[in-house]
Design a protein around this motif. Structure first.
Motif, PDB file in Angstrom:
ATOM      1  N   LYS A   1       0.854  -1.185   0.000  1.00  0.00           N
ATOM      2  CA  LYS A   1       0.000   0.000   0.000  1.00  0.00           C
ATOM      3  C   LYS A   1       0.884   1.226   0.000  1.00  0.00           C
ATOM      4  N   PHE A   2       0.430   2.245  -0.702  1.00  0.00           N
ATOM      5  CA  PHE A   2       1.163   3.504  -0.762  1.00  0.00           C
ATOM      6  C   PHE A   2       0.156   4.636  -0.771  1.00  0.00           C
ATOM      7  N   SER A   3       0.381   5.622   0.062  1.00  0.00           N
ATOM      8  CA  SER A   3      -0.500   6.772   0.134  1.00  0.00           C
ATOM      9  C   SER A   3       0.350   7.993   0.447  1.00  0.00           C
ATOM     10  N   LYS A   4       0.194   9.033  -0.362  1.00  0.00           N
ATOM     11  CA  LYS A   4       0.994  10.232  -0.139  1.00  0.00           C
ATOM     12  C   LYS A   4       0.262  11.446  -0.685  1.00  0.00           C
ATOM     13  N   ASP A   5       0.474  12.585  -0.024  1.00  0.00           N
ATOM     14  CA  ASP A   5      -0.095  13.860  -0.440  1.00  0.00           C
ATOM     15  C   ASP A   5       1.032  14.834  -0.757  1.00  0.00           C
ATOM     16  N   VAL A   6       0.795  15.683  -1.748  1.00  0.00           N
ATOM     17  CA  VAL A   6       1.736  16.732  -2.126  1.00  0.00           C
ATOM     18  C   VAL A   6       0.918  17.986  -2.400  1.00  0.00           C
ATOM     19  N   SER A   7       1.454  19.148  -2.025  1.00  0.00           N
ATOM     20  CA  SER A   7       0.742  20.386  -2.324  1.00  0.00           C
ATOM     21  C   SER A   7       1.715  21.452  -2.798  1.00  0.00           C
ATOM     22  N   GLN A   8       1.198  22.347  -3.640  1.00  0.00           N
ATOM     23  CA  GLN A   8       1.947  23.492  -4.143  1.00  0.00           C
ATOM     24  C   GLN A   8       1.007  24.695  -4.170  1.00  0.00           C
ATOM     25  N   PHE A   9       1.604  25.878  -4.237  1.00  0.00           N
ATOM     26  CA  PHE A   9       0.840  27.122  -4.288  1.00  0.00           C
ATOM     27  C   PHE A   9       1.145  27.861  -5.585  1.00  0.00           C
ATOM     28  N   TYR A  10       0.203  28.680  -6.013  1.00  0.00           N
ATOM     29  CA  TYR A  10       0.470  29.644  -7.074  1.00  0.00           C
ATOM     30  C   TYR A  10      -0.300  30.916  -6.761  1.00  0.00           C
ATOM     31  N   ILE A  11       0.223  32.044  -7.235  1.00  0.00           N
ATOM     32  CA  ILE A  11      -0.424  33.333  -6.992  1.00  0.00           C
ATOM     33  C   ILE A  11      -1.651  33.417  -7.881  1.00  0.00           C
ATOM     34  N   PHE A  12      -2.746  33.748  -7.277  1.00  0.00           N
ATOM     35  CA  PHE A  12      -4.053  33.708  -7.914  1.00  0.00           C
ATOM     36  C   PHE A  12      -4.395  35.076  -8.486  1.00  0.00           C
ATOM     37  N   ALA A  13      -4.684  35.129  -9.790  1.00  0.00           N
ATOM     38  CA  ALA A  13      -5.161  36.364 -10.414  1.00  0.00           C
ATOM     39  C   ALA A  13      -6.637  36.534 -10.072  1.00  0.00           C
ATOM     40  N   LYS A  14      -7.061  37.753  -9.799  1.00  0.00           N
ATOM     41  CA  LYS A  14      -8.380  38.019  -9.244  1.00  0.00           C
ATOM     42  C   LYS A  14      -9.553  37.793 -10.191  1.00  0.00           C
ATOM     43  N   SER A  15      -9.347  37.500 -11.431  1.00  0.00           N
ATOM     44  CA  SER A  15     -10.452  37.365 -12.364  1.00  0.00           C
ATOM     45  C   SER A  15     -10.486  35.959 -12.948  1.00  0.00           C
ATOM     46  N   ASP A  16     -11.688  35.510 -13.284  1.00  0.00           N
ATOM     47  CA  ASP A  16     -11.836  34.210 -13.931  1.00  0.00           C
ATOM     48  C   ASP A  16     -11.427  34.257 -15.392  1.00  0.00           C
ATOM     49  N   ARG A  17     -11.250  35.433 -15.925  1.00  0.00           N
ATOM     50  CA  ARG A  17     -10.914  35.581 -17.339  1.00  0.00           C
ATOM     51  C   ARG A  17      -9.446  35.281 -17.624  1.00  0.00           C
ATOM     52  N   TYR A  18      -8.611  35.311 -16.614  1.00  0.00           N
ATOM     53  CA  TYR A  18      -7.196  35.043 -16.820  1.00  0.00           C
ATOM     54  C   TYR A  18      -6.996  33.544 -17.015  1.00  0.00           C
ATOM     55  N   ILE A  19      -6.459  33.182 -18.174  1.00  0.00           N
ATOM     56  CA  ILE A  19      -6.211  31.767 -18.421  1.00  0.00           C
ATOM     57  C   ILE A  19      -4.953  31.288 -17.705  1.00  0.00           C
ATOM     58  N   SER A  20      -4.173  32.234 -17.163  1.00  0.00           N
ATOM     59  CA  SER A  20      -2.972  31.829 -16.436  1.00  0.00           C
ATOM     60  C   SER A  20      -3.321  31.034 -15.183  1.00  0.00           C
ATOM     61  N   ASN A  21      -4.463  31.317 -14.560  1.00  0.00           N
ATOM     62  CA  ASN A  21      -4.892  30.544 -13.397  1.00  0.00           C
ATOM     63  C   ASN A  21      -5.116  29.084 -13.769  1.00  0.00           C
ATOM     64  N   ASN A  22      -5.834  28.871 -14.863  1.00  0.00           N
ATOM     65  CA  ASN A  22      -6.123  27.504 -15.306  1.00  0.00           C
ATOM     66  C   ASN A  22      -4.863  26.768 -15.724  1.00  0.00           C
ATOM     67  N   ARG A  23      -3.996  27.462 -16.428  1.00  0.00           N
ATOM     68  CA  ARG A  23      -2.742  26.829 -16.865  1.00  0.00           C
ATOM     69  C   ARG A  23      -1.846  26.492 -15.679  1.00  0.00           C
ATOM     70  N   ALA A  24      -1.758  27.395 -14.722  1.00  0.00           N
ATOM     71  CA  ALA A  24      -0.929  27.135 -13.543  1.00  0.00           C
ATOM     72  C   ALA A  24      -1.470  25.945 -12.765  1.00  0.00           C
ATOM     73  N   GLU A  25      -2.777  25.891 -12.602  1.00  0.00           N
ATOM     74  CA  GLU A  25      -3.375  24.786 -11.863  1.00  0.00           C
ATOM     75  C   GLU A  25      -3.159  23.457 -12.584  1.00  0.00           C
ATOM     76  N   LYS A  26      -3.336  23.446 -13.891  1.00  0.00           N
ATOM     77  CA  LYS A  26      -3.128  22.222 -14.671  1.00  0.00           C
ATOM     78  C   LYS A  26      -1.675  21.756 -14.599  1.00  0.00           C
ATOM     79  N   LYS A  27      -0.741  22.708 -14.717  1.00  0.00           N
ATOM     80  CA  LYS A  27       0.677  22.352 -14.668  1.00  0.00           C
ATOM     81  C   LYS A  27       1.061  21.815 -13.292  1.00  0.00           C
ATOM     82  N   ILE A  28       0.543  22.424 -12.236  1.00  0.00           N
ATOM     83  CA  ILE A  28       0.849  21.955 -10.880  1.00  0.00           C
ATOM     84  C   ILE A  28       0.278  20.570 -10.656  1.00  0.00           C
TER      85      ILE A  28
END
Length: 165
Positions: free
Chosen positions: A110-137
């Protein structure tokens, strides 16, 4: 004098080499891949597992040891300071893997592990950088978790721990 120093260095290096131990898959065990949960990121997980197992010579589609895994990703807003000027998004990835022995119908690892990272969040939903950063992370987290699992798998022993799970 030079020969004495050289022989002492040779003796010390041979002691260091004799103390190392390599536990990497002495049994010649290979693994197959079973059900992988997690939708799109489950597909990425399956591809990463297959590639990494193949690279280490541990993959055989007809093996009795079957890997079943699932990966989940969650996001939450994380405020880093009192002024609320720097909002960040925390992406947490969790990998749960079980290795089944299909002959004896038991769990061998059995193997179980968690990993987390942060990115700076742009204040609007229109910024595609939020989606790209989340997908890459999410992809980076998945890759890191797979590497940790493969390293754990290479040194673990395949002993049945629970029957009919």
């Amino acid at each position: 004098m030079f020969k004495i120093k050289l022989s002492i260095l040779l003796l010390i290096s041979s002691i260091f080499l004799s103390c190392t131990k390599n536990n990497v898959n002495h049994e010649g065990v290979k693994y197959s891949i079973g059900y992988i949960g997690g939708e799109y990121y489950g597909l990425i997980l399956k591809n990463l597992l297959t590639n990494n197992l193949s690279n280490f010579g541990l993959y055989d589609n007809n093996s009795n040891y079957r890997i079943e895994a699932s990966i989940t990703h969650s996001t939450e807003l994380f405020i880093t300071n009192i002024d609320n000027t720097s909002d960040r998004m925390k992406v947490k990835s969790s990998l749960v893997v079980k290795v089944y022995d299909t002959r004896f119908k038991c769990v061998t690892n059995k193997f179980s592990k968690d990993v987390s990272q942060f990115y700076i969040f742009a204040k609007s939903d229109r910024y595609i950088s939020n989606n790209r950063a989340e997908k890459k992370i999410r992809e980076e987290n998945t890759e890191g978790l797979v590497k940790n699992f493969i390293n754990n798998l290479m040194v673990s022993e395949n002993r049945c721990t629970k029957i009919n799970e």
